[in-house]
Structures are given as C-alpha cells and as structure tokens.
Design an enzyme around this catalytic site. Structure first.
Site, PDB file in Angstrom:
ATOM      1  N   LEU A  40       0.891  -1.143  -0.038  1.00 57.55           N
ATOM      2  CA  LEU A  40      -0.120  -0.049  -0.038  1.00 57.55           C
ATOM      3  C   LEU A  40       0.777   1.290   0.089  1.00 57.55           C
ATOM      4  O   LEU A  40       1.980   1.099   0.161  1.00 57.55           O
ATOM      5  CB  LEU A  40      -1.039  -0.004   1.066  1.00 57.55           C
ATOM      6  N   PRO A  41       0.212   2.380  -0.387  1.00 64.16           N
ATOM      7  CA  PRO A  41       1.126   3.756  -0.631  1.00 64.16           C
ATOM      8  C   PRO A  41       1.489   4.295   0.535  1.00 64.16           C
ATOM      9  O   PRO A  41       2.709   4.802   0.632  1.00 64.16           O
ATOM     10  CB  PRO A  41      -0.072   4.595  -1.219  1.00 64.16           C
ATOM     11  N   ASN A  42       0.970   4.392   1.867  1.00 65.83           N
ATOM     12  CA  ASN A  42       1.411   4.923   2.947  1.00 65.83           C
ATOM     13  C   ASN A  42       0.987   4.387   4.331  1.00 65.83           C
ATOM     14  O   ASN A  42       0.334   3.580   4.376  1.00 65.83           O
ATOM     15  CB  ASN A  42       1.137   6.558   2.673  1.00 65.83           C
ATOM     16  N   LYS A  87      14.992  -0.569   4.018  1.00 65.09           N
ATOM     17  CA  LYS A  87      14.054   0.221   2.715  1.00 65.09           C
ATOM     18  C   LYS A  87      14.231   1.678   2.685  1.00 65.09           C
ATOM     19  O   LYS A  87      14.709   2.013   1.643  1.00 65.09           O
ATOM     20  CB  LYS A  87      12.809  -0.387   2.758  1.00 65.09           C
ATOM     21  N   LYS A 114       7.385  10.442  -0.879  1.00 67.67           N
ATOM     22  CA  LYS A 114       6.963   9.996   0.515  1.00 67.67           C
ATOM     23  C   LYS A 114       8.120   9.131   1.135  1.00 67.67           C
ATOM     24  O   LYS A 114       8.161   9.567   2.331  1.00 67.67           O
ATOM     25  CB  LYS A 114       5.793   9.007   0.208  1.00 67.67           C
TER      26      LYS A 114
END
Length: 299
Positions: A74-76, A175, A250
């Site tokens: 998922l993005p965030n 990461k 992000k």
C-alpha cells in the site's frame, strides 16, 4: 484445500491487498501455487488478472474472511494502518506488510497486532515493477527468528533475495536507507546523462560506457532514465508504469524524518527531497526517472 494450520502455520490460501504496479506482479507469482483473495480500492486492477487463482473481492473484510495470512502493498502509513485495523478485527491473522512505511509506523502496527492477538511483520521490497513481475524481488524482513523462518518461504515465491533485518521495523529501516540512496543515485545518473546529451554524446553510448565503468549502478544498467536506451523500462514508455515521483517523495520524507530523529546528517537526501518535491508539482504520477527529462531541459 488446506486451512489455517496455527498462528505460525500457513495454508495455500492467501490474501493480498494493494494491486498496483508492484502488487499485481507479486500476486500473480503467488497464484502459481496458491489461491489469492485480492482487493484494491481501485477496481481497474482487475483487468490485469491473468490467473484463475486470483479471486477479486469487494472489501478488506472479505480478504480477512477468506485468508489467515495477508500481504499488503500500500502507498503510505495511514492507509496501511487503516487496512490493518480492519484485518485485526479478527484474531489469529498474520499480516505481512510489504509497503514502504516509516519504521515508527511498523512499531505501532506490531503493537496493534499484539493487542488484538494477531501477528505482524514488516517485509518491504526492492527490485521495481520488473522484479515484481519476474519474481526476483529483494525482501527486507523485520521479525523475530521464528516468524521469519515461517514467512520466508512465502516471500521466496515472489523474490530472489530474502534478508532477515532483525526485529520489527528492521525491514523498513533497510528500505528507507536503500530508497534514499536510490533517489540520490538516480539524480546523479540523470545529471551525467543529461550533461553528456547536452554536449552531443549519445545517451546510449554513454550508458554503455558507464555500465562497465566506476559509475555503474542499477540506475545505469537496469533502470536507465534516458528514453530509448532500454526498451522495457518506464523511461521508454513516457515514464509510465513505474515507481511514481509521489511515492519516491514519500519515501524521502520517511528518511529525512528518521534522520532528524536519529541525529544523522543527510544533506544529499534533503537535496534529493527538494528536487522530487519540485517534480511532484507536475509529474507526481510519472516514474521517478523523469528527473532526466527535466535536466535535459535545463539552461
């Protein structure tokens, strides 16, 4: 079909939430040996299904109802936490989160899982859309040894390199550092190729030289930012279908926040953040290699 074995055992049914550019390839690799109950907030992904083992469902709760082991991509942080809250309404669920989020968010998710009698591990990935499709991703896993030993066979179905990065949050730390370095690396490669092009050097020729010289790196020989140098990367597809600028921005935000909390000097990381912040104004949905396009227009 075998069902859930125990809190640390897994059946051949699995859930997957987040079927974007990365997730769809990962899900297809899992579907070679498993039934995958899959959900994404955007239904457009369903047109990309190429396996009868991928079963689309209409909400997160349906994934949790059909699978006890669930992977999220998922993005965030905010979206991951929201999805996890829905999953953890049930007990004895194992959530493997392959999103790139803050290590601090990973700590919160682990506590949330423990408080609701569930299990959580962070397992972010590197390798790009191509790696997701080919099943050659690198996974960075934050988990106690026993849990790592149990989840790594699942991750090996989607990746080639599986690293145990210590306890919860360790995968996200790895990461975060990798992506900050990648952002800086891509800018440096794009700058060099743009300089060469603006002085009359063919980007393909310069890339060939760099790929066997001391500047060789992933951004040169695998994910080249100059259009036409490599046929199957986003730069040769108008910078579509890759790792979006807004996601790189992000990730840089995560790294810069962590650098401040840890007292680490990250001047190049901060400069990369400024560059991608400017790119995000017009190219947020384009691949982050589009920095090359902007640099070739520089006066």
């Amino acid at each position: 079909m075998r069902k859930f074995i125990s809190a640390f055992g897994f059946s051949n049914t699995i859930g997957f939430i987040g079927l974007g550019n990365m997730g769809i390839g990962m899900a297809h690799n899992l579907a070679k040996t498993r039934v995958v109950y899959a959900y994404d907030a955007s239904p457009a992904w369903q047109s990309k299904i190429e396996s009868s083992n991928i079963k689309p469902v209409s909400q997160v709760a349906d994934v949790a109802a059909n699978a006890d082991t669930i992977i999220t991509m998922l993005p965030n942080d905010k979206i991951v936490k929201s999805v996890a809250q829905e999953i953890f309404k049930k007990q004895n669920k194992t959530l493997i989160d392959s999103s790139t989020i803050s290590p601090y968010a990973a700590y919160d998710l682990a506590k949330m899982a423990k408080d609701t009698k569930n299990i959580y591990t962070d397992a972010p990935v590197s390798g790009g859309v191509g790696g997701a499709k080919l099943g050659t991703l690198t996974f960075m896993v934050g988990a106690e040894q026993e849990l790592y030993d149990k989840v790594s066979p699942i991750l090996k179905e989607m990746g080639k390199n599986i690293f145990h990065c210590g306890k919860i949050g360790g995968g996200q730390i790895a990461k975060m550092c990798n992506n900050m370095a990648l952002a800086i690396q891509m800018i440096s490669v794009a700058e060099a190729l743009a300089l060469g092009k603006n002085m009359g050097m063919d980007p393909a020729m310069l890339s060939s030289i760099m790929s066997v010289s001391s500047s060789r790196c992933w951004s040169v020989d695998t994910y080249n930012p100059a259009p036409g140098v490599m046929p199957n990367v986003p730069s040769s597809k108008d910078y579509d279908g890759g790792f979006m600028v807004e996601l790189m921005l992000k990730d840089l935000g995560i790294a810069i926040e962590a650098s401040k909390k840890s007292g680490t000097d990250t001047q190049l990381g901060q400069h990369a953040q400024q560059i991608y912040n400017k790119l995000n104004e017009h190219y947020g949905k384009k691949d982050f290699a589009i920095v090359y396009k902007e640099l070739t227009k520089s006066k």
